[in-house]
Design an enzyme around this catalytic site. Sequence first.
Site, PDB file in Angstrom:
ATOM      1  N   TYR A 177      44.204  50.537 -34.505  1.00 35.06           N
ATOM      2  CA  TYR A 177      42.972  50.864 -33.790  1.00 35.06           C
ATOM      3  C   TYR A 177      43.215  50.817 -32.287  1.00 35.06           C
ATOM      4  O   TYR A 177      44.046  50.031 -31.798  1.00 35.06           O
ATOM      5  CB  TYR A 177      41.876  49.850 -34.110  1.00 35.06           C
ATOM      6  CG  TYR A 177      41.287  49.925 -35.494  1.00 35.06           C
ATOM      7  CD1 TYR A 177      40.257  50.810 -35.790  1.00 35.06           C
ATOM      8  CD2 TYR A 177      41.749  49.074 -36.498  1.00 35.06           C
ATOM      9  CE1 TYR A 177      39.703  50.855 -37.063  1.00 35.06           C
ATOM     10  CE2 TYR A 177      41.202  49.122 -37.777  1.00 35.06           C
ATOM     11  CZ  TYR A 177      40.179  50.006 -38.047  1.00 35.06           C
ATOM     12  OH  TYR A 177      39.632  50.055 -39.304  1.00 35.06           O
ATOM     13  N   TYR A 197      46.910  48.598 -42.836  1.00 35.20           N
ATOM     14  CA  TYR A 197      47.342  47.690 -41.769  1.00 35.20           C
ATOM     15  C   TYR A 197      47.197  46.229 -42.203  1.00 35.20           C
ATOM     16  O   TYR A 197      46.363  45.894 -43.055  1.00 35.20           O
ATOM     17  CB  TYR A 197      46.554  47.944 -40.481  1.00 35.20           C
ATOM     18  CG  TYR A 197      45.051  47.786 -40.596  1.00 35.20           C
ATOM     19  CD1 TYR A 197      44.443  46.531 -40.525  1.00 35.20           C
ATOM     20  CD2 TYR A 197      44.234  48.897 -40.761  1.00 35.20           C
ATOM     21  CE1 TYR A 197      43.067  46.390 -40.614  1.00 35.20           C
ATOM     22  CE2 TYR A 197      42.859  48.770 -40.851  1.00 35.20           C
ATOM     23  CZ  TYR A 197      42.282  47.515 -40.779  1.00 35.20           C
ATOM     24  OH  TYR A 197      40.923  47.386 -40.880  1.00 35.20           O
ATOM     25  N   ARG A 248      45.013  45.777 -45.506  1.00 34.10           N
ATOM     26  CA  ARG A 248      43.798  46.512 -45.843  1.00 34.10           C
ATOM     27  C   ARG A 248      44.152  47.890 -46.390  1.00 34.10           C
ATOM     28  O   ARG A 248      45.000  48.594 -45.857  1.00 34.10           O
ATOM     29  CB  ARG A 248      42.917  46.724 -44.602  1.00 34.10           C
ATOM     30  CG  ARG A 248      42.368  45.491 -43.954  1.00 34.10           C
ATOM     31  CD  ARG A 248      40.998  45.030 -44.426  1.00 34.10           C
ATOM     32  NE  ARG A 248      40.412  45.633 -45.576  1.00 34.10           N
ATOM     33  CZ  ARG A 248      39.329  46.441 -45.574  1.00 34.10           C
ATOM     34  NH1 ARG A 248      38.744  46.759 -44.436  1.00 34.10           N
ATOM     35  NH2 ARG A 248      38.823  46.905 -46.697  1.00 34.10           N
ATOM     36  N   HIS A 286      41.086  53.206 -44.992  1.00 37.74           N
ATOM     37  CA  HIS A 286      39.636  53.351 -45.076  1.00 37.74           C
ATOM     38  C   HIS A 286      39.073  53.931 -43.790  1.00 37.74           C
ATOM     39  O   HIS A 286      39.706  53.870 -42.734  1.00 37.74           O
ATOM     40  CB  HIS A 286      38.955  52.006 -45.369  1.00 37.74           C
ATOM     41  CG  HIS A 286      39.210  50.979 -44.309  1.00 37.74           C
ATOM     42  ND1 HIS A 286      40.358  50.224 -44.243  1.00 37.74           N
ATOM     43  CD2 HIS A 286      38.455  50.590 -43.231  1.00 37.74           C
ATOM     44  CE1 HIS A 286      40.314  49.419 -43.199  1.00 37.74           C
ATOM     45  NE2 HIS A 286      39.181  49.628 -42.556  1.00 37.74           N
ATOM     46  N   HIS A 302      35.379  53.662 -41.586  1.00 42.10           N
ATOM     47  CA  HIS A 302      34.080  53.015 -41.435  1.00 42.10           C
ATOM     48  C   HIS A 302      33.012  54.076 -41.157  1.00 42.10           C
ATOM     49  O   HIS A 302      33.247  55.016 -40.382  1.00 42.10           O
ATOM     50  CB  HIS A 302      34.104  52.034 -40.255  1.00 42.10           C
ATOM     51  CG  HIS A 302      35.075  50.915 -40.417  1.00 42.10           C
ATOM     52  ND1 HIS A 302      34.738  49.695 -40.948  1.00 42.10           N
ATOM     53  CD2 HIS A 302      36.387  50.824 -40.103  1.00 42.10           C
ATOM     54  CE1 HIS A 302      35.781  48.901 -40.956  1.00 42.10           C
ATOM     55  NE2 HIS A 302      36.812  49.561 -40.444  1.00 42.10           N
TER      56      HIS A 302
END
Length: 237
Positions: free
Chosen positions: A108, A147, A157, A160, A162
């Site tokens: 991110y 990640y 994780r 995905h 959000h």
Amino acid sequence: MNRLAIERLRDGAYGAVHPPYLHAEYRSTRLRSPDRPLILLPEELHDPTGPVYGDGPLAESDADLTRQHEGEPLGERIIVTGTVRGRDGRPVPGSLIEIWQANAAGRYIHGRDRHPAPLDPNFTGAGRVLTDSEGRYRFVTIKPGAYPWRNHANAWRPAHIHLSIFGRAFTERLVTQMYFPGDPLFSADPIFNSVRDPAARDRLISQFDWETTTEEWALGFRFDIVLGGSDATPFEA
């Protein structure tokens, strides 16, 4: 918290669809889950018609995360489409959908993301769109990478995206995550498994879609969203 929200929390079906405030395997919930009785707010202190969002226009690039910079982002280009429906099954037109995600390397653009994966100067990882008159939406983006997140030993994780949905009223507000089919990390992810009902968990997984897959350009995935009722898409922050 208003009366409707409390009634939903007390309802067994609602509790099975949405994850509990405290899910011990998801370490962050131990610190942020309520440890005191809920307070019922008087009706006059909230507006049941919902918030008002500005009427400023959205740019075309808001829904195409691959066209927000001078160059092409790295990674697998994908098209994400779906329909937003209310608890009555009817489309919800004019819903604002905002998305944010990691890049193809699982990173991110955020100061607290210390994952030693590369940043992509051509990918910010955020977009928004309004649903059309039939409740439909469409994003073009890059498939995010998995990640690590230090919740437990060797924690990773699943890939995905959000999503934050603003419907026509407070009762049509949803924050959730969209996963990809066949991910081997599902069984080891406490966030995904905090949704206790297997059928509800399945509603968090998108479906590969040949209809929106574009030859020699991008794979398509469909993710329909339901804002209430027995088929509700689970809340998952």
